[in-house]
Design a protein around this motif. Sequence first.
Motif, PDB file in Angstrom:
ATOM      1  N   THR A   1      -0.877   9.650   2.814  1.00  0.00           N
ATOM      2  CA  THR A   1       0.463   9.059   2.958  1.00  0.00           C
ATOM      3  C   THR A   1       1.171   9.632   4.176  1.00  0.00           C
ATOM      4  O   THR A   1       1.761   8.899   4.979  1.00  0.00           O
TER       5      THR A   1
ATOM      6  N   LEU B   1       1.062   4.359  -2.738  1.00  0.00           N
ATOM      7  CA  LEU B   1       0.867   5.754  -2.349  1.00  0.00           C
ATOM      8  C   LEU B   1       2.068   6.611  -2.735  1.00  0.00           C
ATOM      9  O   LEU B   1       1.923   7.692  -3.320  1.00  0.00           O
TER      10      LEU B   1
ATOM     11  N   CYS C   1      -5.964  -0.411   4.830  1.00  0.00           N
ATOM     12  CA  CYS C   1      -5.157  -0.634   3.621  1.00  0.00           C
ATOM     13  C   CYS C   1      -5.877  -1.534   2.623  1.00  0.00           C
ATOM     14  O   CYS C   1      -5.859  -1.280   1.416  1.00  0.00           O
TER      15      CYS C   1
ATOM     16  N   LEU D   1      -8.365   3.501  -3.770  1.00  0.00           N
ATOM     17  CA  LEU D   1      -7.275   3.412  -4.743  1.00  0.00           C
ATOM     18  C   LEU D   1      -7.747   2.717  -6.017  1.00  0.00           C
ATOM     19  O   LEU D   1      -7.299   3.047  -7.117  1.00  0.00           O
TER      20      LEU D   1
ATOM     21  N   LEU E   1      -8.668   1.556   1.245  1.00  0.00           N
ATOM     22  CA  LEU E   1      -7.789   1.995   0.159  1.00  0.00           C
ATOM     23  C   LEU E   1      -7.792   0.984  -0.981  1.00  0.00           C
ATOM     24  O   LEU E   1      -8.290   1.264  -2.076  1.00  0.00           O
TER      25      LEU E   1
ATOM     26  N   GLN F   1      -4.117  13.450  -6.037  1.00  0.00           N
ATOM     27  CA  GLN F   1      -2.791  13.437  -5.416  1.00  0.00           C
ATOM     28  C   GLN F   1      -2.761  14.234  -4.109  1.00  0.00           C
ATOM     29  O   GLN F   1      -2.048  13.872  -3.175  1.00  0.00           O
TER      30      GLN F   1
ATOM     31  N   THR G   1       0.838  -1.208   0.000  1.00  0.00           N
ATOM     32  CA  THR G   1       0.000   0.000   0.000  1.00  0.00           C
ATOM     33  C   THR G   1       0.866   1.248   0.000  1.00  0.00           C
ATOM     34  O   THR G   1       0.602   2.207  -0.738  1.00  0.00           O
TER      35      THR G   1
ATOM     36  N   LEU H   1      -4.095  11.821  -1.640  1.00  0.00           N
ATOM     37  CA  LEU H   1      -3.127  10.753  -1.416  1.00  0.00           C
ATOM     38  C   LEU H   1      -1.929  11.251  -0.608  1.00  0.00           C
ATOM     39  O   LEU H   1      -1.395  10.528   0.243  1.00  0.00           O
TER      40      LEU H   1
END
Length: 962
Positions: A791, A697, A754, A763, A758, A784, A693, A787
Amino acid sequence: MTEPVDYRSTLNLPDSAFPMRGDLPKREPAWVKTWNEEGLYKKLRDARAGQPLFVLHDGPPYANGKLHIGHALNKVLKDMIVKSKQLAGFDAQYIPGWDCHGLPIENAIEKLHGRNLSRDDMQAKSRAYATEQIDQQREDFKRLGVLGDWERPYKTMNPANEAGQIRAFKRVIERGFVYRGLKPVYWCFDCGSSLAEFEIEYADKKSDTLDVAFESNDAAGLAKAFGLSALPAGKQAFAVIWTTTAWTIPANQALNAHPELEYALVDTPKGVLLLGASLVEKCLERFGLTGAVLATAKGEALRGQVFRHPLYDLPDSGNEYSYKRLSPLYLADYVSDGDGTGIVHSSPAYGVDDFNSCIANGLKYDQILNPVLGNGVYDAELPLFGGQHIWKACANVIDTLREHGRLMATVGITHSYPHCWRHKTPVIYRAAAQWFIRMDEGAGVFTQDKAPKTLRQLALDAIEQTSFYPENGRSRLRDMIANRPDWCISRQRSWGVPVPFFLHKDSGELHPRTMEILDQAADIVEQGGIEAWSRVTVEDILGTADAPSYTKSTDILEVWFDSGSTFQHVLRGSHKDAYAVPPFHAEGPEADLYLEGHDQHRGWFHSSLLLGCALYDRAPYRGLLTHGFATDGQGRKMSKSLGNTVEPQTITTKMGAEIVRLWVASTDYSGDLNIDDKILARVVDTYRRVRNTLKFLLANVSDFDPAKDAVPAEQLLEIDRYALARAAQLQADILAHYKVYEFHPVVSKLQVYCSEDLGAFYLDVLKDRLYTTAANSKARRSAQTALWQITQAMLRWMAPFLSFTAEEAWAVLGAEGKTPEATKLSIFLDGYSTFAAPDEALLAKWARIRAVREAVNKNIETLRAAGQVGASLQAEVTLTVPAEEFAILSSLGEDLKFVFITSAITLVAGGAQSISVAASNNVKCERCWHYRADVGTDAAHPTLCGRCTSNLYGAGEARKFA
């Protein structure tokens, strides 16, 4: 003809310097080296200077032997807590410590160099050995990723700490808690010393029970006590006792009966027997006798009766151990008729109840017989058994009693018995002159500032003011304090902090200048260690006038006093500079947390509590956290004989320290923590999923510069705002768990996040937008932006337990110029991310959308399994839903198909939900793989759909929601 275009090269395919393979055994040591060379711990302290303190006081591991998995579990757990507090903005100090004095090191030295070393030689060799062990253990702890002040740990053998212990001892004396007494204490023959209550564990032991007859010294008086004019003619009378400790019979000095129990005189072929009335039948059966009860009476009527030692008829040996002695019968409430005979024999040197009963009835200390020497051998002067070890002598005692007609019965049993927790060998109670800390009322020596309550009351009050993790630790510690005896704090060994007393040779009294001498001793030890005090003579301290009348004590303070007092001479002594910031208590040290295995309720937690209350009337900690033991996959205790040990060094070499850390974090430490190869394999699998994951990312933000590319929060696409709201919601949960020192729920929730939030949703939905829209389009930059924040947050969530991986990922971001210069070295210089309060309405809306999406996916999977569609993008869905859900789904407009990852979706407002899935008849776009009617409408790009040509060569598609 035009050259064919490689449309794959037009996609924004992710890339990152963060590798897919962890290769942890190779990469981790480099991080340890970097942390050391860069002085990370000092930088962490500088970064939190002036912030609120969080004080986890380290329970010192013993400086003996290489680390085992229990050490790793303990230190990693402490490290995770300290790091989570550091990230929360606290000045979270971690001063590691070591317990350096005591018997295990002396035993190691004796194995290496023999048992006849001088005190000076033993101390010198022990100090060198402990130093060597600490150096070895320290490297292993650092290899596990534990951050701390490794250059300046505390050691109980540091002269400043040894001196601090003497000063703490003086203060305990001043407050009236210390006294010298002769009383039975636990004694280990292998240790050659007394043991504290904390050092005892129970295990099964095989023993022989024996019923022994004590002849009445006044048969007529015994008959009168029962209202009889006389006993049957020609009959002797005996009190019969029952015991499991044959070795104590030679030292018998009394008998005990309960004043309120009913007793019987029983006429048998072997004489008239005195027995508990309720036990007559059982006793006669055990003795193989028949008998008739002559009379009964309360125990009170037996007051003043006297009996003869069972070996009374032996010739007088002429010394203090002669068996030609009498045993008076005393009355005592501790006697019961639950088993045995209802009468207890008393050897006051070898039992607390026996001792108390005899002393209460006028026996003087110097009259107590104590023929068992410190090594477990009877004094050579003891008739018949002198020079024999007591365990081997038991059979001889039984045979001798049988020969003299005093053994009524004997049976072998297995019963629970106290053992030394170091040597695993049985211990005994043995009377010895020792120094004690009293739990209840009494007059102490040199009292100057008497405590307001008894130590027991202070400690019980302090327990109620302490937080426990888990809560059941409270009752466990409370029960131990409520029932514990006085604390024997002196030991007869060499390697430890001295009891710097001088005792009068005749009276045994302390020198009048004792309190002044304690200060002097502390100063001497602070300058030259305990070795300097060992070299001091009586004349050096007392002068030539007093010296001939006094002896210098050679006792040491037991090792639990060493570790139990560290809060005083570490937090407020050797490392007080680290804890100088408020709100640390000016009036005395009080750590936020002590953390150890649950056995320390009777160990370090216990001794620290007593000393904290003795010095300051309160516990030295606000919270106590206990963890279970590391056990094998079947829950069995680890042992070399079973071959089920797991060494942390082996795991770090083969798999990496991260796997040890993740095992600790993912297991509920409130119980025992199972570990074996299969369990570790599952941990490795969890690690890989988290790392994968992270890889995704990091790769998808590799070309994102938050300074110029970030999209304002209010302009983010709705699904991106939802993702951030979900991250904020999760962070609140995670930080709440961290606040109460819970880690396995964090790992569990991170795994689910995750894989489901995600991987299986956000994702998955995002890939099309990330890969196919224009590189600098608002649609892609919105994704982004979300993300990037996720992250950043996720690295901080996992940093306390996956420290090396978080640092590795942080370094990738740092190399790309995406972390502040001040925190570029380490993620731990930063803090947790800041999120806006989660939008509850948005969370609720998308929870409904995800539920419908899951139902649609199941239908698509059914067709895929039947071979009717390939990827979900080949599917076209007609979805009938109730009005409320229709409103939610239709609000996404054309973006709905991207959420469901289908090429087309038709919404119908109706009653119950129904789903119809069919394969698309349209052509697949070569670039985005959507099946669309407009593929090939641009002759220049015959294999592309309209949105791809727009994204590549036109204004780009408009995305509003997903």
